[in-house]
Design a protein around this motif. Structure first.
Motif, mmCIF file in Angstrom:
data_model
loop_
_atom_site.group_PDB
_atom_site.id
_atom_site.type_symbol
_atom_site.label_atom_id
_atom_site.label_comp_id
_atom_site.label_asym_id
_atom_site.label_seq_id
_atom_site.Cartn_x
_atom_site.Cartn_y
_atom_site.Cartn_z
ATOM 1 N N ASP A 154 -67.983 -48.391 23.073
ATOM 2 C CA ASP A 154 -66.990 -49.047 22.227
ATOM 3 C C ASP A 154 -67.656 -50.110 21.354
ATOM 4 O OD1 ASP A 154 -64.391 -49.576 21.311
ATOM 5 O OD2 ASP A 154 -64.165 -51.232 22.724
ATOM 6 N N THR A 155 -67.432 -50.016 20.051
ATOM 7 C CA THR A 155 -68.046 -50.937 19.090
ATOM 8 C C THR A 155 -67.029 -51.295 18.016
ATOM 9 O OG1 THR A 155 -70.148 -49.812 19.444
ATOM 10 C CG2 THR A 155 -70.025 -51.269 17.546
ATOM 11 N N SER A 205 -69.218 -51.651 26.418
ATOM 12 C CA SER A 205 -69.300 -52.432 25.187
ATOM 13 C C SER A 205 -70.681 -52.278 24.608
ATOM 14 C CB SER A 205 -69.018 -53.903 25.477
ATOM 15 O OG SER A 205 -69.333 -54.695 24.339
ATOM 16 N N GLU A 207 -72.276 -54.233 22.973
ATOM 17 C CA GLU A 207 -73.018 -55.497 23.037
ATOM 18 C C GLU A 207 -73.612 -55.734 24.419
ATOM 19 O OE1 GLU A 207 -70.300 -58.462 21.837
ATOM 20 O OE2 GLU A 207 -70.128 -57.749 19.776
ATOM 21 N N ARG A 208 -73.263 -54.872 25.380
ATOM 22 C CA ARG A 208 -73.786 -55.067 26.726
ATOM 23 C C ARG A 208 -75.196 -54.511 26.812
ATOM 24 N NH1 ARG A 208 -70.990 -53.131 32.442
ATOM 25 N NH2 ARG A 208 -72.717 -53.782 33.790
#
Length: 210
Positions: A154-155, A205, A207-208
């Motif tokens: 997911d972005t 995510s 960003e993870r």
């Protein structure tokens, strides 16, 4: 760390192989994450324990897209050889005593490249990724049954579209052409990819860290 979770998927019995799929919208960071996971597994368990096989190698060639009148929709589900991709996943499950070769995708050429990748016989985990691994369409729905786990990457849309703009301009489109292609093709493709999110067992995510 995600690498720990992926290592837990690696079969402990020699000759067994697991397949992890990463689904998500265009430019969600699927390929970057997949390669980091493979690198992390190999760094911990030894070289060639894990291998990376993207769906992108099953893009139809530009010649076929021109023949079908689909060049302007490149990246949509109908512009991939889904049967070829499903066949490869089946081979990865069935063949473990010798290497399995797979097509790659050259962004500079904007074309698939035959046998550009190899899954060594020693690989006990294959990470594959693509927009439509969770899709319900004809052919695509068979993909899920061939994966041990399927995660959704997911972005945020703004970040994805900035990446897409950079990608398409770098590939030779003008700024205006790239913006138009994102609006006309990439956004519908993103909505299609997002529609399969409920079929995924986990949402990651972008960003993870891996």
């Amino acid at each position: 760390m995600l690498v720990d979770d992926v290592i837990a998927l690696v079969p402990s019995i020699p000759g067994r192989r697991a397949l992890l799929g990463l689904a998500g919208a265009p430019a969600a960071g699927k390929s970057t994450l997949a390669q980091r996971l493979v690198s992390g597994v190999n760094g911990r368990l030894g070289a060639d324990t894990a291998a990376y096989v993207p769906m992108d190698g099953f893009h139809l060639s530009n010649a076929q897209l021109d023949r079908l009148g689909l060049r302007g929709r490149k990246g949509a589900p109908e512009t991939f050889d889904v049967d070829g991709y499903v066949h490869l996943l089946r081979r990865l499950r069935a063949i473990r005593e010798r290497p399995v070769y797979a097509p790659g995708f050259d962004r500079r050429l904007d074309e698939p490249v035959a046998a550009a990748l190899v899954v060594p016989a020693t690989a006990r985990l294959v990470v594959t990724e693509g927009n439509y691994l969770a899709d319900d369409g004809a052919g695509w729905s068979e993909v899920r049954d061939l994966l041990d786990e399927l995660w959704y990457v997911d972005t945020p849309r703004r970040l994805r579209e900035r990446r897409l703009l950079h990608r398409h301009v770098g590939g030779g489109r003008s700024q205006d052409e790239a913006i138009a292609f994102i609006a006309d093709s990439e956004r519908p493709n993103a909505r299609r990819a997002e529609s399969g999110r409920a079929h995924c067992s986990r949402v990651i995510s972008a960003e993870r860290g891996a």
